[in-house]
Scaffold this active site. Structure first.
Site, short mmCIF file in Angstrom:
data_model
loop_
_atom_site.label_atom_id
_atom_site.label_comp_id
_atom_site.label_asym_id
_atom_site.label_seq_id
_atom_site.Cartn_x
_atom_site.Cartn_y
_atom_site.Cartn_z
N CYS A 1 -4.66 5.57 6.74
CA CYS A 1 -3.33 6.12 6.15
C CYS A 1 -3.66 7.52 5.55
O CYS A 1 -4.74 7.69 4.97
CB CYS A 1 -3.06 5.13 4.73
N CYS B 1 -12.21 1.46 6.34
CA CYS B 1 -10.98 0.86 6.92
C CYS B 1 -10.69 1.61 8.13
O CYS B 1 -10.84 2.75 8.42
CB CYS B 1 -9.85 1.10 5.84
N CYS C 1 -10.27 -5.83 -8.90
CA CYS C 1 -9.71 -5.18 -7.63
C CYS C 1 -10.80 -5.21 -6.82
O CYS C 1 -11.80 -4.43 -6.93
CB CYS C 1 -9.08 -3.85 -7.79
N CYS D 1 -9.21 3.11 -5.21
CA CYS D 1 -10.56 2.78 -4.54
C CYS D 1 -10.69 3.95 -3.36
O CYS D 1 -9.79 4.33 -2.81
CB CYS D 1 -10.20 1.28 -3.90
N GLU E 1 -16.55 -0.36 -3.43
CA GLU E 1 -16.29 -0.22 -4.75
C GLU E 1 -15.33 -1.52 -5.05
O GLU E 1 -14.62 -2.03 -4.53
CB GLU E 1 -15.06 1.02 -4.93
N CYS F 1 -4.90 8.04 1.67
CA CYS F 1 -5.97 7.13 1.19
C CYS F 1 -7.59 7.52 1.43
O CYS F 1 -7.66 7.88 2.49
CB CYS F 1 -5.71 5.86 2.10
N1 SAH Z 1 -5.36 -2.05 2.85
C1 SAH Z 1 -4.41 -2.73 1.86
C2 SAH Z 1 -5.12 -2.70 0.71
C3 SAH Z 1 -6.10 -1.79 0.15
S1 SAH Z 1 -5.06 -0.10 -0.46
C4 SAH Z 1 -3.24 -1.93 1.92
O1 SAH Z 1 -3.18 -0.68 2.49
O2 SAH Z 1 -2.38 -2.53 1.16
C5 SAH Z 1 -4.43 -0.80 -1.86
C6 SAH Z 1 -3.09 -0.02 -2.11
O3 SAH Z 1 -3.61 1.45 -2.57
C7 SAH Z 1 -2.13 0.32 -1.28
O4 SAH Z 1 -1.00 -0.18 -1.53
C8 SAH Z 1 -2.38 1.68 -0.77
O5 SAH Z 1 -1.18 1.99 0.00
C9 SAH Z 1 -2.70 2.23 -2.07
N2 SAH Z 1 -3.15 3.61 -2.00
C10 SAH Z 1 -4.04 4.11 -1.18
N3 SAH Z 1 -4.39 5.32 -1.48
C11 SAH Z 1 -3.56 5.82 -2.59
C12 SAH Z 1 -3.43 6.89 -3.22
N4 SAH Z 1 -3.96 8.03 -2.96
N5 SAH Z 1 -2.52 6.95 -4.37
C13 SAH Z 1 -1.90 5.60 -4.50
N6 SAH Z 1 -1.92 4.57 -3.76
C14 SAH Z 1 -2.59 4.54 -2.89
FE1 SF4 Z 2 -6.58 0.99 4.86
FE2 SF4 Z 2 -6.50 2.76 2.79
FE3 SF4 Z 2 -4.53 2.26 4.70
FE4 SF4 Z 2 -5.05 0.32 2.68
S1 SF4 Z 2 -4.15 2.36 2.28
S2 SF4 Z 2 -4.72 0.24 5.16
S3 SF4 Z 2 -7.39 0.80 2.57
S4 SF4 Z 2 -6.43 3.38 5.06
#
Ligand code: SAH
Ligand code: SF4
Length: 343
Positions: free
Chosen positions: A114, A110, A103, A331, A90, A117
């Site tokens: 997390c 990934c 973006c 995303c 995406e 996410c």
């Molecule tokens: N992997 C990298 C970049 C991609 S995620 C990282 O984790 O930083 C981009 C951002 O979106 C990160 O700050 C992540 O913590 C945040 N993010 C992921 N899922 C989210 C959610 N459900 N609500 C708000 N932020 C989120």
């Molecule tokens: Fe991976 Fe999502 Fe964690 Fe970023 S926030 S490191 S994309 S699992």
């Protein structure tokens, strides 16, 4: 087959010279690639043997639009792109006052897992190549008929877990032979792959580093971000200080505000003490709810109180404006729905 759009200008020169073609032909090839030509046979000023050589040995990466959603609220556009092997990622294009920002994704899925996410929940398939990162921008520009001026590496994937391809992408995208977008217009977001932060710092690129922190102590951070078990907060902040010292750039810390999980005044004070004295900015993001995780965004009063406490300690903080809230613009969400047959 050689992924020609992932090559630097001098590498294309080398390729041509080593195969008996004249050096100046590389400039012609580059100029066609820069124009977005996706078929060697359309490069009409090249001699036939060169076109045949390129056809037989190289390919041009593209990103094909599989799905597109446009927000009725703010015009944010979300794409689901597919690559040659039909893997999808995406990208989101946002229109701010200062121009268009995109973006982009750096991996299909990934590994970092997390818990809040959508991408993390879908598992990992593969790294993207530099050309596939470029292709997302080129396809969006072509589709929208606009020039994109800012890039954030905040889509699917962990950029520092695909370090070599991401660095190659950064160097390519900022070069005059490609999209010519300066490092100061690029942000890279990481969950905290500490050794790579040191490596990145040593390159002294002028990009903005965003660090996803999301919790002010190891116990709570490890609950939502497994990477914290490999590199804890103190190791992460040490790397961040090194980054600031090397690059003189302010770091942006991302903190998703989750109702009753990490949004109390006590957490705000802990965060403030952690970051006190650092050249940084805190981006507070009301969490986007994701299927399969019971997280709800913090109430407005909590958001305000969090900002106020950080400001009291002299820490610059803002609540990020949510764009594209009607199109699942965080995303990982569009792809999940697509795979589950929801759209
Ligand atoms: N992997 C990298 C970049 C991609 S995620 C990282 O984790 O930083 C981009 C951002 O979106 C990160 O700050 C992540 O913590 C945040 N993010 C992921 N899922 C989210 C959610 N459900 N609500 C708000 N932020 C989120
Ligand atoms: Fe991976 Fe999502 Fe964690 Fe970023 S926030 S490191 S994309 S699992």
């Amino acid at each position: 087959m050689i992924d020609i759009k992932s090559l630097f200008d001098f590498e294309i020169e080398e390729l041509l010279i080593n195969n008996g073609f004249q050096k100046f032909r590389a400039k012609q090839v580059l100029s066609w690639l820069q124009k977005g030509t996706t078929d060697f046979s359309l490069m009409t000023n090249l001699p036939k043997p060169l076109i045949e050589f390129l056809d037989a040995n190289c390919y041009i990466s593209t990103a094909t639009i599989e799905r597109k959603q446009v927000s009725k609220i703010d015009g944010t556009v979300k794409y689901l792109f597919s690559f040659a092997d039909l893997q999808c990622v995406e990208s989101v294009v946002m229109n701010y006052h200062h121009g268009y920002s995109i973006c982009i994704s750096t991996q299909v899925g990934c590994k970092m897992g997390c818990t809040f996410c959508a991408t993390g929940k879908s598992g990992y398939s593969r790294n993207l190549t530099a050309s596939e990162m470029l292709a997302q921008i080129e396809s969006a520009q072509k589709d929208l008929g606009v020039r994109i001026s800012n890039i954030v590496l905040m889509g699917m994937g962990e950029p520092l877990d695909n370090y070599d391809n991401v660095i190659r992408f950064l160097k390519l995208v900022s070069s005059e032979h490609s999209l010519n977008i300066g490092m100061r217009h690029i942000s890279l977001s990481t969950c905290g792959v500490v050794p790579r932060i040191y490596e990145l710092a040593d390159l002294k690129l002028q990009l903005t580093l965003s660090v996803s922190l999301h919790a002010p102590d190891d116990e709570s951070r490890s609950k939502t971000m497994p990477i914290n078990n490999a590199y804890n907060i103190s190791e992460l902040l040490k790397a961040c200080r090194y980054y600031i010292k090397k690059t003189n750039r302010r770091i942006s810390f991302e903190y998703a505000l989750i109702d009753s999980v990490n949004d109390s005044d006590e957490y705000a004070r802990k965060l403030a003490l952690l970051l006190k004295g650092m050249l940084c900015h805190v981006n507070l993001i009301p969490v986007n709810s994701v299927k399969g995780a019971n997280y709800v965004k913090s109430k407005i009063e909590r958001q305000k109180s969090f900002v106020d406490i950080l400001s009291e300690y002299g820490i610059n903080a803002t609540v990020r404006r949510t764009l594209g809230s009607d199109i699942d613009a965080s995303c990982g969400q569009l792809k999940r729905k697509y795979k589950e047959g929801g759209i």
